[in-house]
Scaffold this motif. Structure first.
Motif, PDB file in Angstrom:
ATOM      1  N   TRP A   5       0.844  -1.188   0.000  1.00 34.75           N
ATOM      2  CA  TRP A   5       0.000   0.000   0.000  1.00 34.75           C
ATOM      3  C   TRP A   5       0.882   1.242   0.000  1.00 34.75           C
ATOM      4  O   TRP A   5       1.841   1.346   0.762  1.00 34.75           O
ATOM      5  CB  TRP A   5      -0.887   0.009   1.242  1.00 34.75           C
ATOM      6  CG  TRP A   5      -1.764   1.213   1.329  1.00 34.75           C
ATOM      7  CD1 TRP A   5      -1.536   2.345   2.056  1.00 34.75           C
ATOM      8  CD2 TRP A   5      -3.001   1.420   0.648  1.00 34.75           C
ATOM      9  NE1 TRP A   5      -2.547   3.228   1.866  1.00 34.75           N
ATOM     10  CE2 TRP A   5      -3.473   2.691   1.002  1.00 34.75           C
ATOM     11  CE3 TRP A   5      -3.761   0.652  -0.229  1.00 34.75           C
ATOM     12  CZ2 TRP A   5      -4.663   3.218   0.515  1.00 34.75           C
ATOM     13  CZ3 TRP A   5      -4.942   1.173  -0.710  1.00 34.75           C
ATOM     14  CH2 TRP A   5      -5.378   2.430  -0.343  1.00 34.75           C
ATOM     15  N   CYS A   6       0.568   2.180  -0.878  1.00 34.56           N
ATOM     16  CA  CYS A   6       1.275   3.457  -0.933  1.00 34.56           C
ATOM     17  C   CYS A   6       0.329   4.529  -0.408  1.00 34.56           C
ATOM     18  O   CYS A   6      -0.759   4.729  -0.954  1.00 34.56           O
ATOM     19  CB  CYS A   6       1.702   3.787  -2.368  1.00 34.56           C
ATOM     20  SG  CYS A   6       2.484   5.412  -2.506  1.00 34.56           S
ATOM     21  N   TRP A   7       0.756   5.215   0.630  1.00 35.16           N
ATOM     22  CA  TRP A   7      -0.071   6.246   1.253  1.00 35.16           C
ATOM     23  C   TRP A   7      -0.273   7.442   0.333  1.00 35.16           C
ATOM     24  O   TRP A   7      -1.317   8.077   0.366  1.00 35.16           O
ATOM     25  CB  TRP A   7       0.553   6.677   2.583  1.00 35.16           C
ATOM     26  CG  TRP A   7       0.488   5.566   3.564  1.00 35.16           C
ATOM     27  CD1 TRP A   7       1.512   4.747   3.953  1.00 35.16           C
ATOM     28  CD2 TRP A   7      -0.671   5.093   4.240  1.00 35.16           C
ATOM     29  NE1 TRP A   7       1.055   3.793   4.831  1.00 35.16           N
ATOM     30  CE2 TRP A   7      -0.283   3.997   5.027  1.00 35.16           C
ATOM     31  CE3 TRP A   7      -1.994   5.493   4.256  1.00 35.16           C
ATOM     32  CZ2 TRP A   7      -1.178   3.303   5.823  1.00 35.16           C
ATOM     33  CZ3 TRP A   7      -2.880   4.807   5.057  1.00 35.16           C
ATOM     34  CH2 TRP A   7      -2.473   3.722   5.820  1.00 35.16           C
ATOM     35  N   ARG A   8       0.696   7.747  -0.492  1.00 34.92           N
ATOM     36  CA  ARG A   8       0.574   8.891  -1.389  1.00 34.92           C
ATOM     37  C   ARG A   8      -0.341   8.564  -2.579  1.00 34.92           C
ATOM     38  O   ARG A   8      -1.139   9.380  -2.999  1.00 34.92           O
ATOM     39  CB  ARG A   8       1.943   9.319  -1.880  1.00 34.92           C
ATOM     40  CG  ARG A   8       2.808   9.915  -0.784  1.00 34.92           C
ATOM     41  CD  ARG A   8       4.204  10.210  -1.324  1.00 34.92           C
ATOM     42  NE  ARG A   8       5.087  10.683  -0.302  1.00 34.92           N
ATOM     43  CZ  ARG A   8       5.946   9.921   0.364  1.00 34.92           C
ATOM     44  NH1 ARG A   8       6.026   8.641   0.115  1.00 34.92           N
ATOM     45  NH2 ARG A   8       6.738  10.445   1.276  1.00 34.92           N
ATOM     46  N   CYS A   9      -0.198   7.367  -3.136  1.00 32.89           N
ATOM     47  CA  CYS A   9      -0.982   6.966  -4.310  1.00 32.89           C
ATOM     48  C   CYS A   9      -2.364   6.435  -3.936  1.00 32.89           C
ATOM     49  O   CYS A   9      -3.231   6.305  -4.793  1.00 32.89           O
ATOM     50  CB  CYS A   9      -0.227   5.898  -5.104  1.00 32.89           C
ATOM     51  SG  CYS A   9       1.349   6.485  -5.756  1.00 32.89           S
ATOM     52  N   GLU A  12      -2.408  -0.080  -3.846  1.00 29.79           N
ATOM     53  CA  GLU A  12      -1.275  -1.011  -3.853  1.00 29.79           C
ATOM     54  C   GLU A  12      -0.369  -0.658  -5.030  1.00 29.79           C
ATOM     55  O   GLU A  12      -0.858  -0.468  -6.149  1.00 29.79           O
ATOM     56  CB  GLU A  12      -1.768  -2.448  -4.005  1.00 29.79           C
ATOM     57  CG  GLU A  12      -2.550  -2.962  -2.831  1.00 29.79           C
ATOM     58  CD  GLU A  12      -1.687  -3.653  -1.807  1.00 29.79           C
ATOM     59  OE1 GLU A  12      -0.721  -4.322  -2.186  1.00 29.79           O
ATOM     60  OE2 GLU A  12      -1.998  -3.513  -0.610  1.00 29.79           O
ATOM     61  N   MET A  15       6.630  -1.785  -4.895  1.00 23.38           N
ATOM     62  CA  MET A  15       7.674  -1.099  -4.137  1.00 23.38           C
ATOM     63  C   MET A  15       9.014  -1.758  -4.438  1.00 23.38           C
ATOM     64  O   MET A  15       9.108  -2.984  -4.575  1.00 23.38           O
ATOM     65  CB  MET A  15       7.395  -1.165  -2.639  1.00 23.38           C
ATOM     66  CG  MET A  15       6.109  -0.496  -2.226  1.00 23.38           C
ATOM     67  SD  MET A  15       6.247   1.290  -2.361  1.00 23.38           S
ATOM     68  CE  MET A  15       4.592   1.751  -1.894  1.00 23.38           C
ATOM     69  N   HIS A  78       9.338   7.464  -4.282  1.00 20.80           N
ATOM     70  CA  HIS A  78       8.890   7.084  -2.938  1.00 20.80           C
ATOM     71  C   HIS A  78       8.317   5.667  -2.902  1.00 20.80           C
ATOM     72  O   HIS A  78       7.756   5.249  -1.903  1.00 20.80           O
ATOM     73  CB  HIS A  78       7.914   8.112  -2.340  1.00 20.80           C
ATOM     74  CG  HIS A  78       6.584   8.184  -2.989  1.00 20.80           C
ATOM     75  ND1 HIS A  78       6.225   9.204  -3.819  1.00 20.80           N
ATOM     76  CD2 HIS A  78       5.509   7.367  -2.919  1.00 20.80           C
ATOM     77  CE1 HIS A  78       4.989   9.011  -4.239  1.00 20.80           C
ATOM     78  NE2 HIS A  78       4.540   7.903  -3.712  1.00 20.80           N
ATOM     79  N   HIS A  79       8.502   4.912  -3.964  1.00 20.53           N
ATOM     80  CA  HIS A  79       8.092   3.507  -3.989  1.00 20.53           C
ATOM     81  C   HIS A  79       9.286   2.634  -3.629  1.00 20.53           C
ATOM     82  O   HIS A  79       9.791   1.856  -4.420  1.00 20.53           O
ATOM     83  CB  HIS A  79       7.497   3.136  -5.352  1.00 20.53           C
ATOM     84  CG  HIS A  79       6.185   3.785  -5.600  1.00 20.53           C
ATOM     85  ND1 HIS A  79       5.635   3.875  -6.848  1.00 20.53           N
ATOM     86  CD2 HIS A  79       5.309   4.377  -4.747  1.00 20.53           C
ATOM     87  CE1 HIS A  79       4.473   4.505  -6.752  1.00 20.53           C
ATOM     88  NE2 HIS A  79       4.261   4.810  -5.495  1.00 20.53           N
ATOM     89  N   TYR A  84       8.988   2.492   4.334  1.00 17.16           N
ATOM     90  CA  TYR A  84       7.773   2.153   5.054  1.00 17.16           C
ATOM     91  C   TYR A  84       8.074   1.261   6.252  1.00 17.16           C
ATOM     92  O   TYR A  84       9.106   0.595   6.305  1.00 17.16           O
ATOM     93  CB  TYR A  84       6.783   1.443   4.122  1.00 17.16           C
ATOM     94  CG  TYR A  84       6.334   2.348   3.002  1.00 17.16           C
ATOM     95  CD1 TYR A  84       5.180   3.098   3.110  1.00 17.16           C
ATOM     96  CD2 TYR A  84       7.087   2.487   1.841  1.00 17.16           C
ATOM     97  CE1 TYR A  84       4.772   3.957   2.099  1.00 17.16           C
ATOM     98  CE2 TYR A  84       6.700   3.338   0.820  1.00 17.16           C
ATOM     99  CZ  TYR A  84       5.545   4.065   0.958  1.00 17.16           C
ATOM    100  OH  TYR A  84       5.159   4.921  -0.044  1.00 17.16           O
ATOM    101  N   ARG A  96       3.531   4.208   8.008  1.00 11.95           N
ATOM    102  CA  ARG A  96       4.080   5.206   7.077  1.00 11.95           C
ATOM    103  C   ARG A  96       5.588   5.323   7.108  1.00 11.95           C
ATOM    104  O   ARG A  96       6.203   5.726   6.126  1.00 11.95           O
ATOM    105  CB  ARG A  96       3.465   6.577   7.348  1.00 11.95           C
ATOM    106  CG  ARG A  96       2.048   6.649   6.839  1.00 11.95           C
ATOM    107  CD  ARG A  96       1.567   8.065   6.818  1.00 11.95           C
ATOM    108  NE  ARG A  96       0.192   8.099   6.369  1.00 11.95           N
ATOM    109  CZ  ARG A  96      -0.478   9.197   6.173  1.00 11.95           C
ATOM    110  NH1 ARG A  96       0.089  10.355   6.375  1.00 11.95           N
ATOM    111  NH2 ARG A  96      -1.723   9.146   5.772  1.00 11.95           N
TER     112      ARG A  96
END
Length: 110
Positions: A5-9, A12, A15, A78-79, A84, A96
């Protein structure tokens, strides 16, 4: 590469592990400097190019690694798995940061 899971995008995303990220990071730095030799090597125009065109090698390398195309070059940076934290025991989303004590997704303490 690992799907997380990407908090910005807000979804999923693939990464990158450290080895994959180092390849992307080097290309990103090369794109920042955008020397004439680098542009010729990657088939980029020698005239003034847009920011998106400047980072085409980063986007293509990410696609090569992950199979996912069309990801913005800033998002790619940021991936990175190591940015994380561990997965939340309650909702399963990664914290995060590695030092986070609270899950931003569900509010549960670590």
């Amino acid at each position: 590469m690992k799907m997380m899971w990407c908090w910005r995008c807000k979804c999923e995303m693939p990464m990158l592990d450290e080895e994959e990220y180092l390849r992307i990071h080097k290309l990103f730095g090369d794109c920042m400097t955008a020397s004439q030799e680098f542009r010729q090597e990657h088939g980029l125009h020698l005239q003034i190019i847009s920011v998106e065109e400047k980072f085409i090698p980063v986007v293509k390398e990410y696609e090569k690694i992950t199979g996912l195309s069309g990801v913005h070059h800033n998002a790619i940076m940021h991936h990175r798995i190591s940015l994380y934290g561990e997965a939340c025991r309650h909702c399963g989303k990664p914290l995060r940061t590695p030092n986070a004590k609270l899950c931003a997704g569900c509010g549960q303490l670590k």
